[in-house]
Design an enzyme around this catalytic site. Structure first.
Site, PDB file in Angstrom:
ATOM      1  CB  SER A 143     -16.978  23.552  -8.547  1.00  0.00           C
ATOM      2  OG  SER A 143     -17.359  23.581  -7.157  1.00  0.00           O
ATOM      3  CE1 TYR A 156     -13.493  27.655  -7.842  1.00  0.00           C
ATOM      4  CE2 TYR A 156     -15.701  27.163  -6.831  1.00  0.00           C
ATOM      5  CZ  TYR A 156     -14.490  26.820  -7.232  1.00  0.00           C
ATOM      6  OH  TYR A 156     -14.039  25.398  -7.130  1.00  0.00           O
TER       7      TYR A 156
END
Length: 255
Positions: A143, A156
């Protein structure tokens, strides 16, 4: 050398929704035999029926890849279909955006398990099948949050950053087996999960204003890059993380 995946077999985790679904469908359209692993058996079988009617070569395994109790089933099911794998796409992941101090220890563990250790464990599990191939490719879905602070939660972000470093290190370690290892780092992409996040119009405006292309990515735009990395066309690319972010990561005015 043709722009297709004919004759190749891919394993894609989390392939019934969002980016994972787009990856599966892109690979099927390119002639690949895809083995799709996902938790929701009902949805998985619905998708399989649809794909088979379209004439695609697809197999499915209902399993939770984040749990080691399913690993024997996954391995046995794959070996029922194929003796070797050309492509592994580690797509499974999840998040619960919060401020760091709002996370419980259990929530931190769950996010890291789902995003990082699932990737590590499935890659380890399937290595004996992957190394049989003369030109295998592993693609990990990271990501932009693993590269830059984007406000989606530090836990995350940490897990996605770890995937990027895992990709770099493994690409060197497994190069003698002629296994290429790359990663793709998406920015905000039009999926059910992201659409829910972007109900926050302040966040949506922030994303659009700071993305030079001025729009949210489509899932197939991520899938296209994954498919390229799976092809022999990318045969000299390994250890790389390709940002698919509409220019966000190079926008010096982003704030």
């Amino acid at each position: 050398m043709s722009w297709n995946l004919y004759g190749k077999t891919a394993v894609v985790t989390g392939g019934t929704k969002g980016i994972g679904l787009a990856i599966v469908e892109e690979m099927l359209q390119l002639g690949c035999h895809v083995i799709v692993i996902a938790r929701n058996e009902i949805l998985l079988l619905e998708k399989q029926t649809y794909w088979i009617k379209k004439g695609y070569q697809v197999s499915v395994i209902a399993a939770d890849v984040s749990k080691k109790s399913f690993h024997n089933k996954i391995l046995a099911s794959i070996l029922l279909n194929v003796s070797e794998i050309d492509i592994l796409v580690n797509n499974v992941g999840g998040n619960e955006p919060k401020q760091f101090l709002e996370y419980s220890e259990e929530e931190c563990t769950d996010i890291i398990q789902q995003n990082l250790f699932t990737c590590l464990n499935i890659t380890r599990l399937l290595f004996p099948i992957i190394k049989k191939n003369a030109n295998a490719s592993i693609i990990n879905i990271s990501s932009i949050a693993g590269i830059l602070h984007v406000g989606t939660g530090s836990v995350y972000a940490m897990s996605k950053a770890a995937i990027i470093q895992f990709t770099k290190s493994l690409s060197v370690e497994w190069a003698p087996f002629n296994i290429r290892v790359n990663a793709v780092a998406p920015w905000f992409t039009e999926t059910d999960r992201i659409e829910k996040l972007l109900e926050n119009k302040i966040l949506e405006k922030h994303v659009l204003v700071n993305t030079p292309l001025g729009r949210i990515a489509q899932a197939n735009e991520i899938a296209n890059v994954v498919a390229f990395l799976a092809m022999n066309k990318s045969s000299y690319i390994t250890g790389q993380t390709i940002a698919v972010d509409g220019g966000f990561s190079f926008n010096g005015s982003a704030s």
